[in-house]
Write an enzyme that holds these catalytic residues in place. Structure first.
Site, short mmCIF file in Angstrom:
data_model
loop_
_atom_site.label_atom_id
_atom_site.label_comp_id
_atom_site.label_asym_id
_atom_site.label_seq_id
_atom_site.Cartn_x
_atom_site.Cartn_y
_atom_site.Cartn_z
N ARG A 143 -39.08 -48.75 -9.39
CA ARG A 143 -37.91 -49.22 -8.60
C ARG A 143 -38.36 -50.79 -8.05
O ARG A 143 -37.20 -51.36 -8.38
CB ARG A 143 -37.57 -48.37 -7.19
CG ARG A 143 -36.28 -48.97 -6.87
CD ARG A 143 -36.16 -48.05 -5.42
NE ARG A 143 -35.11 -46.88 -5.85
CZ ARG A 143 -33.87 -46.83 -6.05
NH1 ARG A 143 -33.25 -47.97 -5.99
NH2 ARG A 143 -33.22 -45.84 -6.39
N GLN A 168 -38.36 -34.68 4.65
CA GLN A 168 -37.15 -35.03 4.02
C GLN A 168 -37.05 -34.16 2.87
O GLN A 168 -36.05 -34.25 1.97
CB GLN A 168 -37.27 -36.48 3.40
CG GLN A 168 -37.22 -37.57 4.42
CD GLN A 168 -37.59 -39.00 4.10
OE1 GLN A 168 -38.77 -39.15 4.64
NE2 GLN A 168 -36.83 -39.39 3.07
N ALA A 204 -33.41 -42.11 -1.58
CA ALA A 204 -33.08 -43.02 -2.31
C ALA A 204 -31.57 -43.37 -2.01
O ALA A 204 -30.49 -43.51 -2.85
CB ALA A 204 -32.93 -42.36 -3.80
N PHE A 240 -38.36 -48.54 -1.14
CA PHE A 240 -39.03 -47.78 -2.02
C PHE A 240 -39.33 -48.76 -3.05
O PHE A 240 -39.13 -48.53 -4.49
CB PHE A 240 -38.21 -46.64 -2.66
CG PHE A 240 -38.75 -45.40 -3.38
CD1 PHE A 240 -39.34 -44.56 -2.49
CD2 PHE A 240 -38.70 -45.32 -4.72
CE1 PHE A 240 -39.99 -43.51 -3.24
CE2 PHE A 240 -39.23 -44.41 -5.51
CZ PHE A 240 -39.78 -43.35 -4.56
N GLU A 253 -40.99 -37.74 2.67
CA GLU A 253 -40.46 -37.43 1.24
C GLU A 253 -41.52 -36.55 0.63
O GLU A 253 -41.35 -35.63 -0.02
CB GLU A 253 -40.23 -38.65 0.46
CG GLU A 253 -39.55 -38.39 -0.90
CD GLU A 253 -39.00 -39.42 -1.42
OE1 GLU A 253 -38.51 -40.58 -0.96
OE2 GLU A 253 -38.51 -39.53 -2.52
N PHE A 277 -37.95 -42.24 7.22
CA PHE A 277 -37.84 -43.70 6.30
C PHE A 277 -38.66 -43.54 5.16
O PHE A 277 -39.32 -44.51 4.78
CB PHE A 277 -38.56 -44.88 7.24
CG PHE A 277 -37.83 -44.84 8.65
CD1 PHE A 277 -36.41 -45.03 8.80
CD2 PHE A 277 -38.43 -44.47 9.79
CE1 PHE A 277 -35.70 -45.17 10.03
CE2 PHE A 277 -38.03 -44.45 11.26
CZ PHE A 277 -36.48 -44.86 11.26
N ARG A 293 -38.40 -46.70 3.04
CA ARG A 293 -37.04 -47.37 3.07
C ARG A 293 -37.00 -48.46 2.20
O ARG A 293 -37.72 -49.55 2.42
CB ARG A 293 -36.80 -47.62 4.38
CG ARG A 293 -35.28 -48.02 4.50
CD ARG A 293 -35.03 -48.20 6.07
NE ARG A 293 -33.40 -48.02 6.24
CZ ARG A 293 -33.09 -48.18 7.68
NH1 ARG A 293 -33.75 -48.17 8.55
NH2 ARG A 293 -31.63 -48.04 7.59
N THR A 327 -34.18 -42.77 -9.68
CA THR A 327 -34.51 -43.47 -10.97
C THR A 327 -34.85 -42.24 -11.75
O THR A 327 -34.98 -42.23 -13.11
CB THR A 327 -35.37 -44.43 -10.93
OG1 THR A 327 -36.45 -44.00 -10.35
CG2 THR A 327 -34.88 -45.60 -10.39
N GLU A 331 -30.87 -47.36 2.32
CA GLU A 331 -32.02 -48.39 2.47
C GLU A 331 -31.54 -49.86 2.44
O GLU A 331 -32.31 -50.70 2.96
CB GLU A 331 -32.77 -48.20 1.17
CG GLU A 331 -33.47 -46.69 1.46
CD GLU A 331 -34.08 -46.40 -0.03
OE1 GLU A 331 -33.10 -45.92 -0.78
OE2 GLU A 331 -35.15 -46.31 -0.21
N1 LUZ Z 1 -37.05 -41.38 -4.09
C1 LUZ Z 1 -37.29 -41.04 -5.45
C2 LUZ Z 1 -36.54 -42.63 -3.65
O1 LUZ Z 1 -38.03 -40.01 -5.63
N2 LUZ Z 1 -36.71 -41.61 -6.24
C3 LUZ Z 1 -36.26 -42.81 -6.08
O2 LUZ Z 1 -35.66 -43.78 -6.95
C4 LUZ Z 1 -36.24 -43.34 -4.70
N3 LUZ Z 1 -35.43 -44.33 -4.59
C5 LUZ Z 1 -35.40 -44.84 -3.06
C6 LUZ Z 1 -36.07 -44.12 -2.17
N4 LUZ Z 1 -36.62 -42.85 -2.49
MO1 MOS Z 2 -37.03 -42.55 0.87
S1 MOS Z 2 -38.00 -44.49 0.86
O1 MOS Z 2 -37.83 -41.37 1.49
O2 MOS Z 2 -35.42 -42.89 0.38
#
Ligand code: LUZ
Ligand code: MOS
Length: 766
Positions: A313, A200, A515, A347, A235, A231, A345, A445, A717
């Site tokens: 979060r 991702q 996010a 987070f 990341e 999901f 998903r 965030t 999400e």
């Molecule tokens: N990833 C991130 C996320 O780095 N910051 C976030 O606020 C976030 N929120 C949801 C899913 N991935």
């Molecule tokens: Mo995410 S939980 O990789 O938006």
């Protein structure tokens, strides 16, 4: 003539036919150059141990092996941690069962996997910490604890008419994307590397590899065409595979493919954070919360990874859709000898939302009132009670409208009555029903991540358009939706637009596709690039035809200026012949957002997504088996660019959430070994677990009041959290056994075992 707009309409995913005919290229499908080798990873069999010796003699001698890499082969940073160190590629000390220790390249994947088994590793075993409770007791944390506060929670609870205390756990979850972790690296001239990665986050993959090799970022190019679901699993946690694959390519000077076996994938990588909470709540006769004190502890595994942001979060979502006047939350980020838990998903938000939903459920059963009504009474309101516990004013609240419409369309009230009747007439089979709301904040965030870039070319020969942007296609439909936006903005047919693979040499410095923000951010950047090309064209028309102050209207393959109309293709060709640039980059940054992490105050989100669900379930009180009979969802997608794709997200998210809260259970032994490392022991929802009746609807009146592409709202999400209704419907079914007079204790996931234990427990109370 009907004008074709290409937005606000159902269109198939741009790769739908390739997906179902097997013609879509995933990382593992990319044709290999001659001499390609295949990798496999050798990992720790101990959850916590000093590695005394790694003897790889037999690995070297194993059939087909060409090279072996260990920490000695890493010239630069031996870590893939995204924010903090703590995720060594090959560690000196083993900190979890499954931690990579070395890797091999061989002539086939099978031979590589066989070779790693020949390693002789001697360990000095240390005692692992494997549970949240143990970590809390030993103060084993990956980051410092955090306390957030609004008002005077303790005083408010103290002076409340009613008080309750309790604890609650939500479980972990394996991502189980169809496509597992994989990477493919081709060495280039000058020690450069072309990296294809299932990720991702291509840009951070590039940075991590550059640091590992002590090379400049411009020597590494990372490309990602599509992911077979992700999901959150890639990341950050794809980095170690891309890094190891590159290390093998550097050592052998040959192309390397590393496709990880499903068991290794589950064993090596982290999952959703399980959360343990303790609560103390005060409320009035109506069930309205007056004060809330929480302890939130999450299992982070061995390293920080993204746990700081995930727990943040969580802290930002302890309210879900409810106004809280007095809140005190202590948050602990527990370090355990398990794989580092990561993005999944939701987070952290959904874990915190489950905590407050469980509290409301507890209040409702205590007062013997309908839980939907208690939920409604606690909702954020429009003119007052509209400030969050982090001091953000909510301006786009539609939860009451969604509640009203869904309670009606789902026949909640009459079904509730017939369920009660059914339960009084049936001894062993019990039914339950529950309404739960969702409010989910949209934006990273971490402020600086809210940026995106795009690159758009129009080719003069045929007016076809090539779009490249920073977002990754992972089934989210981002490429389809951005192609729709592009077709609409240029007034040309969808078939003329190609969105190509995400790659770090076309659009640099991108954020993770995460996010729920991928289409919002990259779509806006693409529209910015298109508007710059349109400005070039308008300037040309003004110069050549003396037409002033006309931006042009792009519709149905035509471009209209004041007093002059062109065919799109003709204008493009003419502009080229007159030396006008038909290519542009675009950029976007999210407006209005700011957040002070120290004081925990600000506006971290541009907007909120709202949604709600009513689920009805049936449980067998003799076996603990359960079934979702019906689910009704009403989801605010704003003005949806492609309702069909959004509906897919809404349905898929719900089923994935129902898996998290129902059948999926990750289990570790006390020695830290994960036992649920394949579908034989880890149960994800199957087709037969879909709700028998499934009504997923987009909220027709939805519109984003903020300036987001097409006034749409994301669906990434938030739909997952609608599955909270399934869990509390199960709890409602259990409560019927005690004639709804006692609160059953039920932790997630509500597996058959947990349901049976809950029933047994309840029978003791009544
Ligand atoms: N990833 C991130 C996320 O780095 N910051 C976030 O606020 C976030 N929120 C949801 C899913 N991935
Ligand atoms: Mo995410 S939980 O990789 O938006």
């Amino acid at each position: 003539m009907k004008q074709e707009t290409f937005i606000n309409e159902n269109r198939p995913h741009e790769s739908a036919i390739k997906h179902v005919t097997g013609k879509a290229y995933y990382t593992d499908d990319i044709p290999e150059p001659p001499g390609t080798l295949y990798g496999a990873i050798g990992w720790s069999k101990k959850a916590h141990a000093i590695i005394k010796k790694i003897n790889l003699d037999k690995v070297f001698k194993s059939e087909g092996v060409v090279a072996v890499v260990t920490s000695d082969d890493i010239p630069g940073r031996n870590d893939v941690g995204p924010v903090y160190d703590g995720d060594p590629i090959f560690p000196k000390k083993a900190e979890y069962y499954g931690q990579p220790l070395f890797a091999v390249a061989a002539t086939t994947t099978e031979l590589a996997r066989k070779a790693v088994l020949a390693a002789k590793i001697s360990y000095k075993t240390l005692k692992p910490i494997t549970t949240i409770k143990e970590a809390l007791k030993k103060k084993s944390f990956v980051l410092k604890e955090r306390v957030i506060k609004k008002g005077e929670a303790l005083k408010a609870i103290e002076s409340s008419v009613h008080r309750l205390k309790g604890n609650f756990t939500t479980g972990s979850q394996e991502h189980f994307a169809l496509e597992g972790q994989s990477a493919f690296v081709i060495p280039q001239e000058d020690n450069d590397f072309k990296v294809f990665s299932k990720t991702q986050h291509p840009s951070e993959t590039q940075q991590i590899i550059a640091k590992m090799l002590n090379q400049k970022s411009n020597s590494i190019t990372v490309e990602t065409r599509r992911l077979g679901g992700s999901f959150g699993s890639t990341e950050t946690q794809s980095f170690i595979f891309a890094a190891i694959c590159t290390l093998l390519a550097k050592k052998t000077k040959r192309a390397i493919k590393l496709r990880v076996d499903r068991d290794d994938d589950i064993i090596i990588t982290g999952k959703r954070h399980d959360f343990y909470s303790e609560y103390s709540v005060g409320f009035d006769e109506l069930g309205v919360i007056t004060g809330l004190k929480l302890k939130l502890a999450s299992r982070c595994g061995i390293s920080p990874d993204l746990s700081g942001a995930i727990n943040e979060r969580a802290l930002l979502h302890v309210d879900n859709a409810y106004y809280l006047e007095n809140v005190l939350v202590e948050n602990y980020l527990c370090k355990t000898n398990t794989a580092s838990n990561t993005a999944f998903r939701g987070f952290g938000a959904n874990q915190a939302m489950m905590v407050i939903e469980n509290i409301i459920d507890h209040i409702a059963t205590t007062l013997n009132k309908d839980s939907a009504e208690i939920r409604r009474r606690n909702f954020y309101q429009k003119k007052k009670k509209n400030i969050t516990h982090y001091n953000m004013k909510i301006e786009d609240n539609v939860i009451q409208e969604i509640y009203d419409q869904l309670i009606k369309s789902s026949n909640y009230k009459s079904r509730q009555l017939s369920i009660k009747k059914f339960n009084s007439e049936n001894k062993y089979i019990k039914k339950g029903i529950c309404f739960t709301p969702v409010k989910f904040g949209i934006s990273f965030t971490t402020w600086h991540l809210n940026q995106a870039g795009s690159l758009v070319h129009i080719y003069y020969n045929d007016g076809s358009v090539h779009v490249n942007h920073g977002g990754v296609e992972m089934g989210n439909g981002v490429h389809t939706k951005i192609a729709q936006l592009t077709a609409h903005a240029l007034g040309i047919n969808f078939s003329k637009i190609k969105v190509s693979a995400t790659t770090t040499d076309k659009v640099p410095n991108t954020s993770a596709s995460a996010a729920s923000s991928t289409t919002d951010l990259n779509g806006a950047a693409t529209l910015n690039a298109i508007s710059k090309i349109k400005m070039n064209l308008a300037a040309y028309v003004k110069r050549k035809y003396k037409i002033k102050n006309s931006e042009g209207i792009y519709e149905n393959g035509m471009v209209k200026f004041k007093g002059k109309t062109f065919k799109f293709n003709k204008l493009i060709k003419e502009a080229y012949l007159n030396r006008v640039s038909l290519s542009s980059t675009g950029f976007y940054t999210t407006p209005k957002i700011h957040f002070d992490k120290k004081t925990f105050k600000g506006r971290p989100f541009l907007y909120f997504c709202y949604s709600a669900a009513v689920s009805e379930v049936m449980i067998d009180t003799l076996t603990g088996e359960n079934k979702i009979l019906r689910a009704d969802i009403l989801h605010d997608a704003g003005r949806a660019i492609n309702p069909a794709i959004e509906t897919g997200q809404i349905e898929g998210g719900f089923v994935q959430g129902a898996g998290w809260l129902g059948c999926e259970e990750v289990v570790w032994k006390t020695n830290g070994q994960i036992t649920t490392h394949s579908p034989s022991t880890y149960k994800i929802p199957a087709v037969s677990d879909m709700p028998e009746k499934f009504n997923a609807e987009i909220f027709k009146k939805g519109i984003n009041i903020e300036n987001v592409i097409n006034k749409s709202k994301t669906t990434g999400e938030p739909p997952l959290m609608n599955a909270m209704s399934v869990f509390f419907a199960i709890k409602n079914a259990i409560a019927s056994i005690g004639n709804y007079t006692a609160n059953p204790k039920l932790d997630a996931p509500a597996t058959p075992e947990k349901i049976l234990m809950s029933i047994k427990n309840l029978k003791r109370k009544i």
